[in-house]
Design a protein around this motif. Structure first.
Motif, PDB file in Angstrom:
ATOM      1  N   GLN A 172      -6.004  12.735   4.026  1.00  0.00           N
ATOM      2  CA  GLN A 172      -6.755  12.823   2.773  1.00  0.00           C
ATOM      3  C   GLN A 172      -5.792  12.779   1.596  1.00  0.00           C
ATOM      4  N   GLY A 173      -6.096  11.930   0.624  1.00  0.00           N
ATOM      5  CA  GLY A 173      -5.235  11.831  -0.542  1.00  0.00           C
ATOM      6  C   GLY A 173      -5.537  10.578  -1.338  1.00  0.00           C
ATOM      7  N   ASN A 174      -4.508  10.102  -2.059  1.00  0.00           N
ATOM      8  CA  ASN A 174      -4.629   8.927  -2.931  1.00  0.00           C
ATOM      9  C   ASN A 174      -4.010   7.711  -2.258  1.00  0.00           C
ATOM     10  N   TYR A 175      -4.777   6.621  -2.203  1.00  0.00           N
ATOM     11  CA  TYR A 175      -4.305   5.353  -1.646  1.00  0.00           C
ATOM     12  C   TYR A 175      -4.159   4.365  -2.813  1.00  0.00           C
ATOM     13  N   THR A 176      -2.942   3.778  -2.931  1.00  0.00           N
ATOM     14  CA  THR A 176      -2.628   2.887  -4.039  1.00  0.00           C
ATOM     15  C   THR A 176      -2.311   1.496  -3.510  1.00  0.00           C
ATOM     16  N   CYS A 177      -2.982   0.497  -4.078  1.00  0.00           N
ATOM     17  CA  CYS A 177      -2.675  -0.903  -3.783  1.00  0.00           C
ATOM     18  C   CYS A 177      -1.893  -1.474  -4.966  1.00  0.00           C
ATOM     19  N   LEU A 178      -0.705  -2.026  -4.688  1.00  0.00           N
ATOM     20  CA  LEU A 178       0.150  -2.601  -5.717  1.00  0.00           C
ATOM     21  C   LEU A 178       0.294  -4.092  -5.445  1.00  0.00           C
ATOM     22  N   ALA A 179      -0.070  -4.907  -6.441  1.00  0.00           N
ATOM     23  CA  ALA A 179       0.084  -6.371  -6.341  1.00  0.00           C
ATOM     24  C   ALA A 179       1.189  -6.809  -7.291  1.00  0.00           C
ATOM     25  N   LEU A 180       2.205  -7.524  -6.760  1.00  0.00           N
ATOM     26  CA  LEU A 180       3.385  -7.912  -7.536  1.00  0.00           C
ATOM     27  C   LEU A 180       3.479  -9.437  -7.565  1.00  0.00           C
TER      28      LEU A 180
ATOM     29  N   SER B 138       2.457  16.245  -2.336  1.00  0.00           N
ATOM     30  CA  SER B 138       3.546  15.603  -1.603  1.00  0.00           C
ATOM     31  C   SER B 138       3.919  14.311  -2.325  1.00  0.00           C
ATOM     32  N   SER B 139       5.031  13.731  -1.937  1.00  0.00           N
ATOM     33  CA  SER B 139       5.498  12.489  -2.553  1.00  0.00           C
ATOM     34  C   SER B 139       4.808  11.289  -1.916  1.00  0.00           C
ATOM     35  N   SER B 140       4.900  10.156  -2.613  1.00  0.00           N
ATOM     36  CA  SER B 140       4.261   8.935  -2.116  1.00  0.00           C
ATOM     37  C   SER B 140       5.093   8.319  -1.003  1.00  0.00           C
ATOM     38  N   GLU B 141       4.410   7.659  -0.090  1.00  0.00           N
ATOM     39  CA  GLU B 141       5.083   6.935   0.988  1.00  0.00           C
ATOM     40  C   GLU B 141       4.398   5.583   1.155  1.00  0.00           C
ATOM     41  N   SER B 142       5.214   4.589   1.514  1.00  0.00           N
ATOM     42  CA  SER B 142       4.726   3.220   1.597  1.00  0.00           C
ATOM     43  C   SER B 142       4.238   2.911   3.003  1.00  0.00           C
ATOM     44  N   PHE B 143       3.125   2.158   3.065  1.00  0.00           N
ATOM     45  CA  PHE B 143       2.626   1.669   4.345  1.00  0.00           C
ATOM     46  C   PHE B 143       3.211   0.292   4.673  1.00  0.00           C
ATOM     47  N   GLY B 144       4.112  -0.197   3.829  1.00  0.00           N
ATOM     48  CA  GLY B 144       4.710  -1.514   4.032  1.00  0.00           C
ATOM     49  C   GLY B 144       4.081  -2.556   3.127  1.00  0.00           C
TER      50      GLY B 144
ATOM     51  N   ARG C 281       5.562  -9.341 -12.813  1.00  0.00           N
ATOM     52  CA  ARG C 281       4.484  -8.518 -13.340  1.00  0.00           C
ATOM     53  C   ARG C 281       3.699  -7.940 -12.162  1.00  0.00           C
ATOM     54  N   HIS C 282       3.296  -6.665 -12.264  1.00  0.00           N
ATOM     55  CA  HIS C 282       2.564  -6.011 -11.165  1.00  0.00           C
ATOM     56  C   HIS C 282       1.358  -5.268 -11.730  1.00  0.00           C
ATOM     57  N   ARG C 283       0.456  -5.004 -10.851  1.00  0.00           N
ATOM     58  CA  ARG C 283      -0.735  -4.238 -11.190  1.00  0.00           C
ATOM     59  C   ARG C 283      -1.111  -3.399  -9.963  1.00  0.00           C
ATOM     60  N   LYS C 284      -1.577  -2.183 -10.222  1.00  0.00           N
ATOM     61  CA  LYS C 284      -1.925  -1.302  -9.104  1.00  0.00           C
ATOM     62  C   LYS C 284      -3.231  -0.576  -9.384  1.00  0.00           C
ATOM     63  N   VAL C 285      -3.899  -0.207  -8.299  1.00  0.00           N
ATOM     64  CA  VAL C 285      -5.159   0.531  -8.360  1.00  0.00           C
ATOM     65  C   VAL C 285      -5.071   1.670  -7.357  1.00  0.00           C
ATOM     66  N   THR C 286      -5.376   2.884  -7.815  1.00  0.00           N
ATOM     67  CA  THR C 286      -5.332   4.072  -6.963  1.00  0.00           C
ATOM     68  C   THR C 286      -6.750   4.558  -6.688  1.00  0.00           C
ATOM     69  N   THR C 287      -7.018   4.828  -5.411  1.00  0.00           N
ATOM     70  CA  THR C 287      -8.335   5.294  -4.985  1.00  0.00           C
ATOM     71  C   THR C 287      -8.168   6.586  -4.188  1.00  0.00           C
TER      72      THR C 287
ATOM     73  N   TRP D  20       0.852  -1.202   0.000  1.00  0.00           N
ATOM     74  CA  TRP D  20       0.000   0.000   0.000  1.00  0.00           C
ATOM     75  C   TRP D  20       0.881   1.244   0.000  1.00  0.00           C
ATOM     76  N   TRP D  21       0.461   2.215  -0.812  1.00  0.00           N
ATOM     77  CA  TRP D  21       1.151   3.502  -0.882  1.00  0.00           C
ATOM     78  C   TRP D  21       0.139   4.617  -0.634  1.00  0.00           C
ATOM     79  N   PHE D  22       0.626   5.713  -0.017  1.00  0.00           N
ATOM     80  CA  PHE D  22      -0.231   6.878   0.239  1.00  0.00           C
ATOM     81  C   PHE D  22       0.469   8.127  -0.257  1.00  0.00           C
TER      82      PHE D  22
END
Length: 535
Positions: free
Chosen positions: A195-203, A171-177, A209-215, A164-166
């Motif tokens: 408040q902002g964009n939350y991104t889930c990245l599956a690798l 501001s720049s992105s930061e990882s939640f681990g 190969r990876h895929r991500k979705v930003t909400t 997960w990234w926020f």
């Protein structure tokens, strides 16, 4: 293996399986990664140099023949083919296409193990954020102070690594681990800085190969204080502007203006501003602003304004001397919204609005206005002045009459006043002397106190004449009596003293009577002695 192109004998395959186990132990193997539905090419041993007869088998519980460089042996499936007479090309990989072995016969027979790992995904990522609600455009929002759960799922082989990234605004992105087994987490107390964009990245660690979705997630909160509303005159018109404000929240609330009582809707907007014409207004009418916010409170909040017409108060008349200054005052009260105050000169039709100039100074303090006229002139300034209060609720006017007069001689007025005062004092003194005889006695006593033996009595002229006539009659009677007496009794060395009662001095009056009695006794004694003597 028969040369006629038939399938290998079962005993040959058994021997092949035994050999594979030994070769795998010796490390004679290669690893190739492919993806489902993709194509892959597997090489048999050393790809350089001359090649011998190559045969490919699929590893299973028992080796399965696939194809051979011997053209007399057809491939097991059409999707298998040889490239460069040695490499195995597989079309449209499936999840079961794993584990292959090739045999090459060139001078000696060699076996090569090829491990094909087929990766799948990640495909469609499902992100679930347990927020407060969803906007019409699909954007999620949460209330400040609430808890939010985040989860992310994706179909993949092998299972993907989820991270997960926020990224906050600007501001720049930061990882939640990241974690290979846990793909969800929770935020217990949402705040505006979350408040902002939350991104889930599956690798997929196998295929990389990876895929991500930003909400996007918004954090909403209502204003902390109560709404405020007011009314004012619209600029450049006589319309009434209703304004409602409920600041401090995010996003902006909705505003609804209604009439009270009755609940008739005046208008609804995001700005909270409504314009009303004079036909919609009346003295004492109330308007209510009802506010609502997307995250509550459910009942919303409200405020009320009540409009009032103006009342005027001023002096009806003012006076100014020629060449002097005068100030006209006009007080407006009770007007809401505050009225616009104008000064007019009521000499023409229509009335002319007085503009500030060198001779006319107009000042206003709140709802109190003054008009100061310098260098008064009878021809220019005398007459009616109008103070007007303009309001959408009503217009009120009051007239002030200004009289301009010539200056008065102050010295002559003061002299006349002093003369009148002295004349009045003289008249009052004369009346007191005329109607109060006691006053005269007091004056006489005052003179006696200054060693004066005479008593002066002020009487009326007619009374004085009467007293003189009475005194003449008494003298005639006394002369007649003296003629009848045998002898005249001489009066020598006798002083008759008469003491008048002055200022209420009773003691002096008593002393005067005592002296009079002593003199009378002495005179009577002298008369008796004269009578005792022989004639």
């Amino acid at each position: 293996m028969a040369a006629g192109g038939g399938a290998p004998e079962p005993r040959v395959l058994v021997c092949l399986g035994a050999l594979l186990a030994g070769w795998v132990a010796l490390g004679l193997e290669a690893v190739v990664i492919g993806e489902v539905h993709e194509n892959v090419t597997l090489h048999c041993g050393n790809i350089s140099g001359p090649r011998g007869l190559v045969t490919w088998y699929r590893n299973d519980s028992e080796p399965v023949f696939l194809l051979s460089s011997n053209s007399s042996l057809p491939p097991a499936e059409p999707r298998f083919s040889l490239v460069d007479a040695s490499s195995l090309h597989i079309k449209s990989l499936g999840l079961g296409d794993e584990g292959y072995t090739c045999q090459e016969i060139l001078n000696v027979t060699q076996w090569f193990q090829v491990w094909l790992q087929v990766a799948s995904g990640p495909y469609q990522i499902e992100v679930h954020i347990a927020a407060t609600g969803t906007l019409p455009n699909g954007t999620l929002y949460a209330a400040r102070g609430s808890g939010v759960d985040f989860s992310c799922n994706s179909s993949s082989r092998p299972p993907p690594m989820v991270e997960w990234w926020f990224q906050a605004l600007n501001s720049s992105s930061e990882s939640f681990g990241h974690n290979l087994t846990v793909n969800s987490f929770s935020l217990l107390l949402m705040s505006p800085n979350l408040q902002g964009n939350y991104t889930c990245l599956a690798l997929n660690l196998l295929s990389r190969r990876h895929r991500k979705v930003t909400t996007e997630l918004l954090v909403y909160y209502p204003p902390p204080s109560a709404p405020q509303c007011w009314a004012q005159m619209a600029s450049g018109s006589f319309m009434l502007q209703l304004t409602c404000r409920w600041d401090g929240g995010y996003p902006d609330p909705d505003f609804l203006w209604i009439e009270e009582p009755g609940g008739v809707i005046v208008g609804k907007s995001k700005l909270g501003v409504e314009m009303l014409s004079e036909s919609q207004l009346s003295d004492g009418k109330k308007f209510k602003c009802v506010t609502s916010h997307i995250v509550g409170p459910e009942s919303g909040a409200s405020c009320v304004v009540q409009i009032r017409g103006p009342s005027l108060l001023s002096e009806p008349m003012k006076t100014c001397f020629v060449g002097g200054n005068v100030t006209l005052t006009c007080q407006v009260s009770g007007a809401y919204p505050p009225a616009k105050i104008l000064w007019l000169r009521n000499l023409t039709q229509p009335e002319v609005v007085i503009q500030p100039s060198s001779r006319h100074l107009i000042t206003q303090d709140g709802q109190d206005s003054t008009l100061t006229i310098h260098n008064c002139s009878q021809d220019l300034d005398e007459g009616y002045y109008v103070c007007r209060a303009d309001s959408p609720v009503g217009v009120r006017e009051v007239e002030i009459w200004l009289s301009v007069k010539d200056p008065v001689n102050i010295g002559g007025i003061v002299g006349t006043i002093v003369s009148l005062l002295l004349l009045g004092l003289a008249i009052i003194s004369g009346l007191l002397l005329y109607y109060s005889p006691v006053f005269c006695w007091k004056v006489g006593n005052t003179f006696r106190g200054q060693n004066m033996d005479d008593v002066m009595v002020l009487v009326d002229s007619e009374e004085e004449e009467e007293e003189e006539e009475d005194a003449a009659v008494e003298e005639q009677e006394e002369a007649h009596e003296r003629e009848e007496l045998p002898k005249e009794i001489p009066k020598q060395d006798h002083i008759h003293r008469v003491t008048a009662l002055v200022n209420g001095n009773i003691e002096q009056m008593g002393n005067g009577f005592q002296d009079l009695q002593d003199d009378s006794s002495e005179e009577q004694s002298d008369i008796v002695q004269e009578e005792d003597r022989p004639v």
